[in-house]
Design a protein around this motif. Structure first.
Motif, PDB file in Angstrom:
ATOM      1  N   SER A   1     -33.535 -44.660  -3.196  1.00 25.26           N
ATOM      2  CA  SER A   1     -34.722 -44.808  -4.046  1.00 25.26           C
ATOM      3  C   SER A   1     -35.105 -43.508  -4.746  1.00 25.26           C
ATOM      4  N   ILE A   2     -34.911 -42.363  -4.076  1.00 24.02           N
ATOM      5  CA  ILE A   2     -35.279 -41.073  -4.675  1.00 24.02           C
ATOM      6  C   ILE A   2     -34.379 -40.764  -5.862  1.00 24.02           C
ATOM      7  N   ILE A   3     -33.072 -40.959  -5.689  1.00 24.55           N
ATOM      8  CA  ILE A   3     -32.134 -40.675  -6.778  1.00 24.55           C
ATOM      9  C   ILE A   3     -32.367 -41.633  -7.941  1.00 24.55           C
ATOM     10  N   LYS A   4     -32.631 -42.887  -7.637  1.00 30.64           N
ATOM     11  CA  LYS A   4     -32.895 -43.860  -8.696  1.00 30.64           C
ATOM     12  C   LYS A   4     -34.133 -43.473  -9.501  1.00 30.64           C
ATOM     13  N   LYS A   5     -35.160 -42.995  -8.813  1.00 29.43           N
ATOM     14  CA  LYS A   5     -36.404 -42.628  -9.490  1.00 29.43           C
ATOM     15  C   LYS A   5     -36.191 -41.411 -10.397  1.00 29.43           C
ATOM     16  N   PHE A   6     -35.474 -40.405  -9.896  1.00 27.96           N
ATOM     17  CA  PHE A   6     -35.185 -39.238 -10.735  1.00 27.96           C
ATOM     18  C   PHE A   6     -34.380 -39.650 -11.964  1.00 27.96           C
ATOM     19  N   ASN A   7     -33.397 -40.527 -11.764  1.00 27.34           N
ATOM     20  CA  ASN A   7     -32.574 -40.953 -12.886  1.00 27.34           C
ATOM     21  C   ASN A   7     -33.347 -41.824 -13.881  1.00 27.34           C
ATOM     22  N   GLN A   8     -34.402 -42.462 -13.424  1.00 25.95           N
ATOM     23  CA  GLN A   8     -35.276 -43.192 -14.353  1.00 25.95           C
ATOM     24  C   GLN A   8     -36.056 -42.218 -15.234  1.00 25.95           C
ATOM     25  N   LEU A   9     -36.453 -41.097 -14.634  1.00 25.46           N
ATOM     26  CA  LEU A   9     -37.164 -40.082 -15.418  1.00 25.46           C
ATOM     27  C   LEU A   9     -36.221 -39.409 -16.400  1.00 25.46           C
ATOM     28  N   LYS A  10     -35.021 -39.107 -15.921  1.00 24.20           N
ATOM     29  CA  LYS A  10     -33.998 -38.464 -16.755  1.00 24.20           C
ATOM     30  C   LYS A  10     -32.654 -38.701 -16.085  1.00 24.20           C
ATOM     31  N   PRO A  11     -31.678 -39.306 -16.749  1.00 26.56           N
ATOM     32  CA  PRO A  11     -30.386 -39.598 -16.118  1.00 26.56           C
ATOM     33  C   PRO A  11     -29.611 -38.319 -15.810  1.00 26.56           C
ATOM     34  N   ILE A  12     -29.937 -37.730 -14.674  1.00 28.69           N
ATOM     35  CA  ILE A  12     -29.450 -36.390 -14.360  1.00 28.69           C
ATOM     36  C   ILE A  12     -28.421 -36.382 -13.231  1.00 28.69           C
ATOM     37  N   ALA A  13     -28.497 -37.350 -12.311  1.00 28.14           N
ATOM     38  CA  ALA A  13     -27.617 -37.346 -11.134  1.00 28.14           C
ATOM     39  C   ALA A  13     -26.345 -38.124 -11.399  1.00 28.14           C
ATOM     40  N   GLU A  14     -25.217 -37.452 -11.281  1.00 31.40           N
ATOM     41  CA  GLU A  14     -23.917 -38.088 -11.462  1.00 31.40           C
ATOM     42  C   GLU A  14     -23.021 -37.909 -10.239  1.00 31.40           C
ATOM     43  N   THR A  15     -23.212 -36.821  -9.526  1.00 31.76           N
ATOM     44  CA  THR A  15     -22.349 -36.492  -8.392  1.00 31.76           C
ATOM     45  C   THR A  15     -23.169 -36.269  -7.129  1.00 31.76           C
ATOM     46  N   ALA A  16     -22.448 -36.137  -6.004  1.00 31.66           N
ATOM     47  CA  ALA A  16     -23.123 -35.865  -4.731  1.00 31.66           C
ATOM     48  C   ALA A  16     -23.827 -34.518  -4.750  1.00 31.66           C
ATOM     49  N   LEU A  17     -23.275 -33.564  -5.478  1.00 34.93           N
ATOM     50  CA  LEU A  17     -23.953 -32.271  -5.597  1.00 34.93           C
ATOM     51  C   LEU A  17     -25.327 -32.470  -6.226  1.00 34.93           C
ATOM     52  N   HIS A  18     -25.386 -33.279  -7.288  1.00 32.52           N
ATOM     53  CA  HIS A  18     -26.668 -33.548  -7.941  1.00 32.52           C
ATOM     54  C   HIS A  18     -27.627 -34.293  -7.006  1.00 32.52           C
ATOM     55  N   SER A  19     -27.135 -35.340  -6.360  1.00 31.03           N
ATOM     56  CA  SER A  19     -28.031 -36.157  -5.541  1.00 31.03           C
ATOM     57  C   SER A  19     -28.540 -35.378  -4.328  1.00 31.03           C
ATOM     58  N   GLN A  20     -27.686 -34.560  -3.716  1.00 33.95           N
ATOM     59  CA  GLN A  20     -28.142 -33.734  -2.603  1.00 33.95           C
ATOM     60  C   GLN A  20     -29.166 -32.699  -3.075  1.00 33.95           C
ATOM     61  N   GLY A  21     -28.928 -32.123  -4.246  1.00 33.59           N
ATOM     62  CA  GLY A  21     -29.886 -31.177  -4.806  1.00 33.59           C
ATOM     63  C   GLY A  21     -31.217 -31.834  -5.100  1.00 33.59           C
ATOM     64  N   LEU A  22     -31.181 -33.058  -5.613  1.00 31.60           N
ATOM     65  CA  LEU A  22     -32.419 -33.772  -5.925  1.00 31.60           C
ATOM     66  C   LEU A  22     -33.189 -34.146  -4.655  1.00 31.60           C
ATOM     67  N   LEU A  23     -32.479 -34.498  -3.600  1.00 29.75           N
ATOM     68  CA  LEU A  23     -33.149 -34.783  -2.329  1.00 29.75           C
ATOM     69  C   LEU A  23     -33.859 -33.530  -1.809  1.00 29.75           C
ATOM     70  N   GLN A  24     -33.204 -32.381  -1.953  1.00 32.64           N
ATOM     71  CA  GLN A  24     -33.813 -31.115  -1.553  1.00 32.64           C
ATOM     72  C   GLN A  24     -35.014 -30.799  -2.440  1.00 32.64           C
ATOM     73  N   LEU A  25     -34.881 -31.041  -3.715  1.00 35.46           N
ATOM     74  CA  LEU A  25     -35.967 -30.801  -4.663  1.00 35.46           C
ATOM     75  C   LEU A  25     -37.196 -31.627  -4.293  1.00 35.46           C
ATOM     76  N   LYS A  26     -36.989 -32.898  -4.028  1.00 32.28           N
ATOM     77  CA  LYS A  26     -38.118 -33.791  -3.719  1.00 32.28           C
ATOM     78  C   LYS A  26     -38.803 -33.398  -2.407  1.00 32.28           C
ATOM     79  N   LYS A  27     -37.988 -33.165  -1.376  1.00 34.52           N
ATOM     80  CA  LYS A  27     -38.545 -32.902  -0.050  1.00 34.52           C
ATOM     81  C   LYS A  27     -39.192 -31.527   0.058  1.00 34.52           C
ATOM     82  N   GLU A  28     -38.509 -30.504  -0.456  1.00 30.48           N
ATOM     83  CA  GLU A  28     -38.951 -29.130  -0.220  1.00 30.48           C
ATOM     84  C   GLU A  28     -39.808 -28.537  -1.338  1.00 30.48           C
ATOM     85  N   TYR A  29     -39.807 -29.151  -2.501  1.00 33.46           N
ATOM     86  CA  TYR A  29     -40.567 -28.591  -3.623  1.00 33.46           C
ATOM     87  C   TYR A  29     -41.592 -29.584  -4.172  1.00 33.46           C
ATOM     88  N   CYS A  30     -41.147 -30.767  -4.576  1.00 33.02           N
ATOM     89  CA  CYS A  30     -42.080 -31.738  -5.174  1.00 33.02           C
ATOM     90  C   CYS A  30     -43.137 -32.192  -4.165  1.00 33.02           C
TER      91      CYS A  30
END
Length: 426
Positions: A377-406
């Motif tokens: 759900s987190i990756i889907k939501k980020f990609n709805q805002l901007k289609p940014i996640a394509e690889t596991a590197l992106h999705s892992q980074g986005l999970l870190q972004l959401k949990k530790e920063y957002c």
């Protein structure tokens, strides 16, 4: 207004004028803002400024109010003796050094860049949003986000290393045992991760190695320790495994009293604990030097070969004991192997490389970039805002972004937040 925003404003000199002045009217020229300190002590080390005609080198302290100097008891702390400039939102009290000289103070509430201040207030408004920069995120350059996600990916690996280091300490640096524990946990996924992990921890890895010569014994060991052979069942294969586990339990003096019971609820049949534990057993029965293979393997396709395992033959026609199902080999899918690579293999390789003081950053970037993004759900939501996640590197980074920063509203420590604050408004 938060103090960390003033840190940001000082660090990037977000003022409407380059001619700063002290409360006494002296001109301040900033030659170097200094090194941002995130630990105890002054906020910026080794700054260089000229105040009037005098050049100064030292530390800068930042507060919302000048009087916070005394509220925080800095006058009693020798670490603040070398402060050469006090930067505040509001100057409400004179602050003196130990020799009773006034510490030069710059008040910034009337000279902060208007656009930056407006962006800050919008970013930190109390309006409920999924992330603070939800409206601005789509407009941030993809290059900025991707660079930040790479940093976040390694930050996430550092965090995952903490569990591995803890495991290593508990096992006297037994890397094979640690790998087994991590693989067991991730074979259980979210629902049975804790149960499989407790099963693995209940076993000495030497027992696993001894049983690996006979695949059915290893399967009996895992299923028995997980408590899946406790019941009475007329199925012949169940009884065979139960007998084998009874023998192994006595031989190795095993106990599963503290093992968490696996669940079946809301699981698709391929994820039933019977299937996953059988697959784990077949992996260790078929791979005699799994740790060394993982450390020496570098690409996704080779890992697919290593983890190309199928549950034992009985499970071709069963998902649970005594219940016949459509015949099909219960093989690990590439999607499941991808999760093992993301959550076990790469973190372990990262931690091992650090232990032997080897830099494999580029290898891990290439490997993570070759794996498809995770689907949650987190990756889907980020990609709805901007289609940014394509690889596991992106999705892992986005999970870190959401949990530790957002979620913690650490926008001022985030490259995306900094991009939003630095954006020029029309």
């Amino acid at each position: 207004m938060k103090e960390d925003f003033l840190h940001y404003a000082w660090k990037f000199q977000k003022f409407t004028t380059t001619q700063l002045k002290t409360s006494e009217g002296q001109t301040v020229k900033v030659l170097s803002v200094g090194q941002h300190n995130h630990d105890a002590g002054p906020d910026f080390f080794n700054a260089k400024v000229s105040i009037g005609e005098q050049m100064w080198a030292g530390n800068v302290e930042i507060h919302l109010k000048s009087s916070d100097w005394y509220a925080h008891h800095h006058e009693k702390d020798p670490a603040y003796d070398s402060v050469i400039l006090h930067v505040v939102w509001e100057h409400d009290a004179a602050v003196f050094a130990k020799d009773n000289s006034a510490i030069p103070t710059v008040e910034v509430k009337n000279i902060l860049n208007t656009a930056t201040l407006d962006s800050y207030r919008k970013l930190f408004s109390k309006k409920q949003r999924w992330i603070a920069c939800e409206q601005e995120f789509p407009n941030v350059e993809a290059f900025t986000i991707h660079n930040w996600l790479e940093n976040l990916y390694f930050e996430r690996l550092q965090q995952k290393s903490q569990l591995i280091l803890k495991e290593l300490k508990a096992s006297n640096n037994h890397w094979e045992a640690v790998l087994f524990n991590l693989l067991a946990k991730n074979f259980g996924l979210k629902v049975n991760g804790a149960a499989f992990y407790s099963m693995a921890q209940s076993l000495d890895f030497s027992v696993v190695k001894k049983c690996a010569e006979k695949p059915q014994e290893l399967e009996a060991l895992f299923l028995g320790q997980a408590g899946l052979l406790n019941e009475t069942n007329e199925d012949g294969y169940f009884q065979d495994l139960q007998d084998k586990y009874g023998y192994l339990s006595t031989k190795f003096k095993l106990s599963n009293a503290d093992v968490v019971a696996p669940k079946y609820f809301r699981l698709r049949p391929p994820n039933f604990p019977t299937i996953r534990l059988s697959q784990l057993a077949m992996l260790y029965a078929g791979q005699k030097h799994l740790l060394s293979k993982i450390i020496s393997t570098h690409n996704k396709e080779a890992f697919y070969e290593i983890f190309s395992v199928t549950a034992s033959e009985y499970w071709n026609t069963h998902y649970n004991f005594g219940v016949v199902s459509t015949k099909r080999k219960r093989k690990l899918t590439t999607a499941f192997i991808d999760l093992l690579l993301i959550n076990t293999v790469i973190p372990l390789k990262f931690c091992y490389a650090n232990a032997v003081k080897k830099d494999i950053s580029e290898e891990l970037i290439q490997l993570a970039s070759s794996i498809d993004k995770e689907d949650n759900s987190i990756i889907k939501k980020f990609n709805q805002l901007k289609p940014i996640a394509e690889t596991a590197l992106h999705s892992q980074g986005l999970l870190q972004l959401k949990k530790e920063y957002c979620d913690k509203v650490r926008c001022l420590q985030c490259a995306v937040g900094n991009a939003v604050l630095g954006k020029k408004r029309e």
